[in-house]
Design a protein around this motif. Sequence first.
Motif, PDB file in Angstrom:
ATOM      1  N   LEU A  42      -1.071  -2.567  13.506  1.00  0.00           N
ATOM      2  CA  LEU A  42      -2.221  -1.664  13.555  1.00  0.00           C
ATOM      3  C   LEU A  42      -3.309  -2.138  12.600  1.00  0.00           C
ATOM      4  O   LEU A  42      -4.506  -2.079  12.917  1.00  0.00           O
ATOM      5  CB  LEU A  42      -1.799  -0.247  13.188  1.00  0.00           C
ATOM      6  N   LEU A  43      -2.901  -2.600  11.422  1.00  0.00           N
ATOM      7  CA  LEU A  43      -3.869  -3.108  10.458  1.00  0.00           C
ATOM      8  C   LEU A  43      -4.531  -4.380  10.971  1.00  0.00           C
ATOM      9  O   LEU A  43      -5.733  -4.574  10.780  1.00  0.00           O
ATOM     10  CB  LEU A  43      -3.181  -3.363   9.121  1.00  0.00           C
ATOM     11  N   GLY A  48       4.391  -2.867   7.766  1.00  0.00           N
ATOM     12  CA  GLY A  48       4.042  -1.562   8.315  1.00  0.00           C
ATOM     13  C   GLY A  48       4.653  -0.435   7.502  1.00  0.00           C
ATOM     14  O   GLY A  48       5.047  -0.610   6.353  1.00  0.00           O
ATOM     15  N   GLY A  49       4.744   0.713   8.110  1.00  0.00           N
ATOM     16  CA  GLY A  49       5.241   1.910   7.437  1.00  0.00           C
ATOM     17  C   GLY A  49       4.353   3.094   7.806  1.00  0.00           C
ATOM     18  O   GLY A  49       3.304   2.925   8.437  1.00  0.00           O
ATOM     19  N   LYS A  64      -2.597   5.653   7.983  1.00  0.00           N
ATOM     20  CA  LYS A  64      -3.748   6.036   7.171  1.00  0.00           C
ATOM     21  C   LYS A  64      -4.582   4.815   6.794  1.00  0.00           C
ATOM     22  O   LYS A  64      -5.814   4.825   6.928  1.00  0.00           O
ATOM     23  CB  LYS A  64      -3.271   6.745   5.901  1.00  0.00           C
ATOM     24  N   GLU A  65      -3.912   3.764   6.335  1.00  0.00           N
ATOM     25  CA  GLU A  65      -4.632   2.601   5.810  1.00  0.00           C
ATOM     26  C   GLU A  65      -5.377   1.831   6.891  1.00  0.00           C
ATOM     27  O   GLU A  65      -6.309   1.088   6.582  1.00  0.00           O
ATOM     28  CB  GLU A  65      -3.661   1.670   5.082  1.00  0.00           C
ATOM     29  N   TYR A  87       0.872  -1.179   0.000  1.00  0.00           N
ATOM     30  CA  TYR A  87       0.000   0.000   0.000  1.00  0.00           C
ATOM     31  C   TYR A  87       0.908   1.227   0.000  1.00  0.00           C
ATOM     32  O   TYR A  87       2.113   1.138   0.302  1.00  0.00           O
ATOM     33  CB  TYR A  87      -0.936   0.009   1.218  1.00  0.00           C
ATOM     34  N   GLU A  88       0.364   2.377  -0.356  1.00  0.00           N
ATOM     35  CA  GLU A  88       1.175   3.594  -0.453  1.00  0.00           C
ATOM     36  C   GLU A  88       1.822   3.921   0.891  1.00  0.00           C
ATOM     37  O   GLU A  88       1.186   3.820   1.945  1.00  0.00           O
ATOM     38  CB  GLU A  88       0.315   4.781  -0.896  1.00  0.00           C
ATOM     39  N   GLN A  89       3.119   4.308   0.836  1.00  0.00           N
ATOM     40  CA  GLN A  89       3.894   4.686   2.008  1.00  0.00           C
ATOM     41  C   GLN A  89       4.152   3.507   2.954  1.00  0.00           C
ATOM     42  O   GLN A  89       4.317   3.682   4.155  1.00  0.00           O
ATOM     43  CB  GLN A  89       3.223   5.838   2.765  1.00  0.00           C
ATOM     44  N   VAL A  90       4.185   2.307   2.375  1.00  0.00           N
ATOM     45  CA  VAL A  90       4.612   1.142   3.144  1.00  0.00           C
ATOM     46  C   VAL A  90       6.120   1.230   3.330  1.00  0.00           C
ATOM     47  O   VAL A  90       6.822   1.883   2.551  1.00  0.00           O
ATOM     48  CB  VAL A  90       4.212  -0.166   2.409  1.00  0.00           C
ATOM     49  N   ASP A  91       6.644   0.585   4.355  1.00  0.00           N
ATOM     50  CA  ASP A  91       8.093   0.560   4.562  1.00  0.00           C
ATOM     51  C   ASP A  91       8.713  -0.489   3.647  1.00  0.00           C
ATOM     52  O   ASP A  91       8.303  -1.650   3.655  1.00  0.00           O
ATOM     53  CB  ASP A  91       8.413   0.245   6.028  1.00  0.00           C
TER      54      ASP A  91
END
Length: 369
Positions: free
Chosen positions: A112-113, A77-78, A83-84, A12-16
């Motif tokens: 967190l997800l 994560g990341g 956001k996600e 997903y966008e801005q993942v580490d």
Amino acid sequence: MRKAKKVAVLLYEQVDALDVTGPFEAFAVASNWGQHFQVYTVALESNAPIRTISGLTIQPDFDSSECPVPDILIVPGGWGARKEMHNEKLTDWINETSRRAAFTLSVCTGALLLAKAGLLDELRATTNQRAMDLLKEYAPASATLVENVRYVDNGRIITSAGVTAGIDAALHLVAKLHGEELAIDTASRLEHNWRREPSEELAIRRATAEDVDCIRSLLIDAAQWIHSAHGFWQWRVESFEREIVEAFVRDHEVFVAAFGNEPVGCFSVHWGREEIWGEQFHDDAGYVHRLCVSRKRKGEGIGRELIRYAESYIGDRGKSWLRLDCMADNPSLNAFYLSLGFVLQGRFDESLWSANLYEREILGKATRH
């Protein structure tokens, strides 16, 4: 030869980037040219390139609509996780996919997800030490958060700390599935110093006469707790006199689990006629009885691991189904078995007690019907 296990790594966008590539490489290197693992990436809505937090662009192999159902789901994560985690379409997909997979492994704030996907209830969990306060805010009250560890293994759900800890957790899962030797060799090929969590290593073995006292203590404690918590006797304490437990261990296939020298659980496997199953009884199954876990270790996923071991043990003996019964008036335990994919097959009633009957098809076995 066993089929390669499918490993899906979520993007997903801005993942580490290292949260993604660390476990990806661990499973890929351990795959033995695709014999053990088939590793691929998946994004939610399209396979358009994903930009990581460090600026690296990764092309997903699949979007969620076309992704093969994985045996192992990796949730990295990341910064984008913050956001996600509020993206219900994504957390719903994680929930559904995780429940179909054999294992789910989160890295860093991927926890967190998992929390928002409803997958951490009554489990132990960890995350990046800098995000622990955030996980405390969103994790369910029933979860136990663990600090200063590389990873926490609940059986089906594994959470790891930040970044490179995802490699350690992935190697841990490689060892669970294919042995420590392969995990050590993989770590060597990666030139990675595999940091293991010895406290998370649950040893399960066939019980002997020397285990009678610890098994008796586990069963008595479980019976007394059920009575105090629910007001009824699932097992009568007098059923666990020492000579009775001695005969139980001697005459049946009884297993004990321990962390080091600490006994934490036990169960038995039976193959013969089960009266409570009535006409539904068949011999293409192993029947698990008297499964219990130390109350000191509640929420650590030991029950899941005992069931996983029993399932493997029964499957290795050519059976296609794992069956067990559960006191019908114990709602939390019934919910636990349903959460593990067991299907209710009926109810047995007697004058003093009632049991719900559950079964689960063993992964990889042909359907009996």
